[in-house]
Design a protein around this motif. Structure first.
Motif, short mmCIF file in Angstrom:
data_model
loop_
_atom_site.label_atom_id
_atom_site.label_comp_id
_atom_site.label_asym_id
_atom_site.label_seq_id
_atom_site.Cartn_x
_atom_site.Cartn_y
_atom_site.Cartn_z
N ALA A 36 41.17 19.58 -7.04
CA ALA A 36 41.06 20.38 -8.26
C ALA A 36 41.90 19.78 -9.39
CB ALA A 36 41.49 21.83 -7.99
N ALA A 37 43.11 19.34 -9.07
CA ALA A 37 43.98 18.77 -10.10
C ALA A 37 43.41 17.46 -10.64
CB ALA A 37 45.39 18.55 -9.53
N VAL A 38 42.94 16.60 -9.74
CA VAL A 38 42.37 15.31 -10.17
C VAL A 38 41.14 15.54 -11.04
CG1 VAL A 38 41.21 13.22 -9.33
CG2 VAL A 38 43.34 14.00 -8.27
N ARG A 39 40.29 16.50 -10.65
CA ARG A 39 39.10 16.81 -11.44
C ARG A 39 39.49 17.33 -12.82
NH1 ARG A 39 36.30 20.07 -8.05
NH2 ARG A 39 37.37 21.87 -8.87
N GLN A 40 40.48 18.21 -12.89
CA GLN A 40 40.95 18.74 -14.17
C GLN A 40 41.50 17.63 -15.06
OE1 GLN A 40 40.71 21.82 -15.45
NE2 GLN A 40 41.73 21.18 -17.32
N MET A 41 42.29 16.74 -14.48
CA MET A 41 42.84 15.63 -15.26
C MET A 41 41.73 14.73 -15.80
SD MET A 41 46.34 14.59 -13.19
CE MET A 41 45.52 14.31 -11.64
N ALA A 42 40.71 14.48 -14.99
CA ALA A 42 39.59 13.64 -15.44
C ALA A 42 38.85 14.30 -16.60
CB ALA A 42 38.63 13.37 -14.28
N GLU A 43 38.66 15.63 -16.51
CA GLU A 43 37.99 16.34 -17.60
C GLU A 43 38.79 16.27 -18.89
OE1 GLU A 43 37.17 20.33 -16.30
OE2 GLU A 43 35.81 19.65 -14.71
N VAL A 44 40.10 16.46 -18.80
CA VAL A 44 40.96 16.40 -20.00
C VAL A 44 40.94 15.00 -20.58
CG1 VAL A 44 43.36 16.51 -20.79
CG2 VAL A 44 42.44 18.33 -19.33
N GLU A 45 41.07 14.00 -19.74
CA GLU A 45 41.06 12.61 -20.23
C GLU A 45 39.73 12.26 -20.88
OE1 GLU A 45 42.19 10.61 -16.64
OE2 GLU A 45 44.33 11.03 -16.95
N ALA A 46 38.62 12.74 -20.31
CA ALA A 46 37.31 12.48 -20.90
C ALA A 46 37.18 13.17 -22.25
CB ALA A 46 36.20 12.96 -19.96
N ALA A 47 37.67 14.40 -22.36
CA ALA A 47 37.62 15.11 -23.65
C ALA A 47 38.48 14.41 -24.68
CB ALA A 47 38.07 16.56 -23.46
N GLU A 48 39.66 13.99 -24.28
CA GLU A 48 40.54 13.28 -25.21
C GLU A 48 39.89 11.98 -25.68
OE1 GLU A 48 44.06 12.95 -22.82
OE2 GLU A 48 44.89 14.83 -23.59
N ALA A 49 39.26 11.26 -24.77
CA ALA A 49 38.58 10.01 -25.14
C ALA A 49 37.42 10.28 -26.09
CB ALA A 49 38.10 9.29 -23.89
N GLU A 50 36.72 11.38 -25.85
CA GLU A 50 35.57 11.73 -26.69
C GLU A 50 36.00 12.04 -28.12
OE1 GLU A 50 31.54 12.30 -27.39
OE2 GLU A 50 32.42 11.66 -25.50
N PHE A 51 37.16 12.65 -28.27
CA PHE A 51 37.59 13.11 -29.59
C PHE A 51 38.64 12.22 -30.23
CE2 PHE A 51 35.75 16.90 -27.71
CZ PHE A 51 34.92 17.31 -28.74
N VAL A 52 38.96 11.07 -29.64
CA VAL A 52 39.99 10.21 -30.21
C VAL A 52 39.63 9.78 -31.63
CG1 VAL A 52 39.13 8.00 -29.28
CG2 VAL A 52 41.58 8.32 -29.69
N GLY A 53 38.36 9.51 -31.89
CA GLY A 53 37.94 9.12 -33.24
C GLY A 53 38.09 10.26 -34.23
N VAL A 54 37.72 11.46 -33.80
CA VAL A 54 37.86 12.65 -34.67
C VAL A 54 39.34 12.91 -34.94
CG1 VAL A 54 37.47 15.14 -34.81
CG2 VAL A 54 35.70 13.64 -33.88
N ASP A 55 40.16 12.83 -33.90
CA ASP A 55 41.59 13.04 -34.08
C ASP A 55 42.18 12.04 -35.07
OD1 ASP A 55 41.54 15.15 -32.29
OD2 ASP A 55 42.21 13.94 -30.59
N ALA A 56 41.72 10.79 -35.02
CA ALA A 56 42.20 9.77 -35.96
C ALA A 56 41.77 10.11 -37.38
CB ALA A 56 41.69 8.39 -35.55
N LEU A 57 40.53 10.57 -37.55
CA LEU A 57 40.06 10.97 -38.88
C LEU A 57 40.88 12.14 -39.43
CD1 LEU A 57 36.19 10.79 -38.41
CD2 LEU A 57 37.61 9.29 -39.82
#
Length: 109
Positions: A36-57
């Motif tokens: 469960a923890a590994v799955r949660q970390m993967a989801e957070v990391e994927a979301a962060e990667a998805e929004f890195v461009g938006v966060d930079a803007l």
């Protein structure tokens, strides 16, 4: 590499729920919680990667906005009464009736 032991504390009812879910998944509690923890970390990391461009803007826009000083709306005489009404109407469309207007009041005079 040797495994590391991590101890956690749960309320009895939470521990029982975890045990039941682990059993239903065919896993022991430790494996279930690690999964469960590994799955949660993967989801957070994927979301962060998805929004890195938006966060930079957003960060860039905030940095550029710092260069502009805030307008003292109460002392701003650059708009005509008609322009104030147009701004107020646009603000009501965005925020709904009864919200702050361009003059910082609840309703247009």
């Amino acid at each position: 590499m040797a495994k590391v032991r991590i101890s956690i504390s749960l309320e009895p009812d939470e521990a029982e729920r975890v045990r039941v879910h682990a059993e239903r998944a065919g896993m022991d509690v430790s494996s279930y919680l690690v999964n469960a923890a590994v799955r949660q970390m993967a989801e957070v990391e994927a979301a962060e990667a998805e929004f890195v461009g938006v966060d930079a803007l957003i960060a860039d826009a905030e940095k550029r906005a710092e260069a502009h000083r805030a307008i003292d709306e109460a002392a701003d005489d650059s708009l005509t009464a008609d322009e104030h009404r147009e701004v107020d109407e646009a603000m009501r469309l965005v925020y709904g009736a009864g919200e702050a207007t361009s003059r910082g009041q609840g309703e247009v005079a």
